[in-house]
Design an enzyme around this catalytic site. Structure first.
Site, PDB file in Angstrom:
ATOM      1  CG  HIS A  10     -52.194  52.923  75.741  1.00  0.00           C
ATOM      2  ND1 HIS A  10     -52.103  53.590  76.936  1.00  0.00           N
ATOM      3  CD2 HIS A  10     -51.784  51.663  75.982  1.00  0.00           C
ATOM      4  CE1 HIS A  10     -51.647  52.769  77.858  1.00  0.00           C
ATOM      5  NE2 HIS A  10     -51.446  51.596  77.309  1.00  0.00           N
ATOM      6  CD  GLU A  37     -52.655  48.099  75.190  1.00  0.00           C
ATOM      7  OE1 GLU A  37     -52.043  47.426  76.028  1.00  0.00           O
ATOM      8  OE2 GLU A  37     -53.463  49.013  75.528  1.00  0.00           O
ATOM      9  CG  ASP A  39     -54.502  46.664  79.291  1.00  0.00           C
ATOM     10  OD1 ASP A  39     -53.329  46.383  79.012  1.00  0.00           O
ATOM     11  OD2 ASP A  39     -54.946  47.834  79.296  1.00  0.00           O
ATOM     12  CG  HIS A  52     -54.177  48.851  82.947  1.00  0.00           C
ATOM     13  ND1 HIS A  52     -53.617  49.153  84.177  1.00  0.00           N
ATOM     14  CD2 HIS A  52     -53.139  48.746  82.088  1.00  0.00           C
ATOM     15  CE1 HIS A  52     -52.310  49.229  84.061  1.00  0.00           C
ATOM     16  NE2 HIS A  52     -51.987  48.990  82.799  1.00  0.00           N
ATOM     17  CD  GLU A  98     -50.483  44.747  78.433  1.00  0.00           C
ATOM     18  OE1 GLU A  98     -50.646  45.909  78.022  1.00  0.00           O
ATOM     19  OE2 GLU A  98     -49.967  44.471  79.530  1.00  0.00           O
TER      20      GLU A  98
HETATM   21  O1  G3P Z   1     -49.272  47.314  75.588  1.00  0.00           O
HETATM   22  C1  G3P Z   1     -48.649  48.546  75.814  1.00  0.00           C
HETATM   23  C2  G3P Z   1     -48.973  49.092  77.168  1.00  0.00           C
HETATM   24  O2  G3P Z   1     -50.359  49.035  77.359  1.00  0.00           O
HETATM   25  C3  G3P Z   1     -48.284  48.340  78.272  1.00  0.00           C
HETATM   26  O3  G3P Z   1     -48.444  48.907  79.520  1.00  0.00           O
HETATM   27  O4  G3P Z   1     -49.499  49.161  81.707  1.00  0.00           O
HETATM   28  O5  G3P Z   1     -50.383  50.449  79.776  1.00  0.00           O
HETATM   29  O6  G3P Z   1     -50.741  47.989  79.945  1.00  0.00           O
HETATM   30  P1  G3P Z   1     -49.832  49.127  80.258  1.00  0.00           P
HETATM   31 MG    MG Z   2     -51.760  47.567  78.060  1.00  0.00          MG
END
Ligand code: G3P
Ligand code: MG
Length: 236
Positions: A10, A37, A39, A52, A98
């Site tokens: 993450h 993952e 953002d 993020h 994402e």
């Molecule tokens: O993509 C999974 C997770 O990253 C979604 O929530 O707020 O951490 O981007 P967030």
């Molecule tokens: Mg995310």
């Protein structure tokens, strides 16, 4: 069916390194992750960057909105999406991208993201998975570049999850693992969607979720979850 790894790091490996940085991607790889993952959002001049929050304050200590900052004025530690992709090429990492648009830029962010993927994504890496909490972003991604698989991000699955997934032609559902119930997990898997959960850092919880049929666990600590899931297969 979408092919996903059992574990995705993450924002890289944010338990160990500053989130969404090249350092974090390297740390994720060192700790055994094969995918991360990230953002993606846009700067003021529409450059896709890995970040993020809408503001640079929490992670960079700069009181400024990403959407109001041109690329040239970004802190050096914030990677552009292209720099991140170069790093994935070097490390051999797959990616769940994402799409995290700033308010009002849902379609634009998706279009720039897929344009960048078409131009830069290495052919020898596994195809990326796009995800978003914003249905409008996924729809724009589908319309602009249907070849990139999509997953709908939903915090807690309501009764409309499948209609929403069908509307953007999603292949996967990414949901909050702490809110997922066993009947919903079965429903998603039976309907043919890949099921991923975020953000799970406890090995026992990860094992229980995989036992419910979850395909992929998104975690801040990929080494911990990889060790916990060693030899555990999804219960279908
Ligand atoms: O993509 C999974 C997770 O990253 C979604 O929530 O707020 O951490 O981007 P967030
Ligand atoms: Mg995310």
């Amino acid at each position: 069916m979408l092919q996903l790894p059992k574990v995705i790091g993450h924002r890289g490996a944010m338990a160990y390194a500053p989130e969404n940085t090249l350092e974090s991607f390297r740390e994720a790889r060192r700790r055994g992750a094969t995918w991360v993952e990230i953002d993606v959002k846009l700067t003021a001049d529409a450059v896709p960057i890995v970040m993020h929050d809408s503001s640079l304050a929490r992670t960079m200590g700069v009181e400024r909105l990403a959407a109001e900052t041109p690329r040239a004025e970004l802190p050096a530690a914030v990677p552009t999406f292209e720099q991140a992709i170069d790093c994935f090429r070097e490390l051999g990492l797959g990616c769940n991208v994402e799409i995290k648009p700033c308010e009002g830029r849902e379609a634009e962010t998706a279009r720039v993201t897929v344009e960048t993927l078409r131009r830069c994504w290495p052919a020898d890496l596994p195809p990326p998975l796009l995800s978003s909490f914003k249905d409008a972003s996924l729809l724009a991604a589908f319309q602009a570049a249907p070849e990139f698989a999509r997953a709908l991000l939903i915090g807690a699955l309501g009764d409309d999850w499948q209609a929403r997934a069908q509307a953007v032609s999603a292949a996967g559902i990414n949901t909050n693992g702490k809110l997922l119930t066993a009947p919903r997990a079965v429903e998603v898997r039976k309907a043919g969607y890949a099921l991923s959960v975020y953000t799970i850092n406890d090995g026992d919880v990860a094992r229980a979720l995989v036992g419910m049929g979850v395909d992929c666990v998104i975690t801040d600590a990929p080494d911990v979850i990889l060790e916990a899931l060693g030899g555990v297969s999804p219960g279908r």
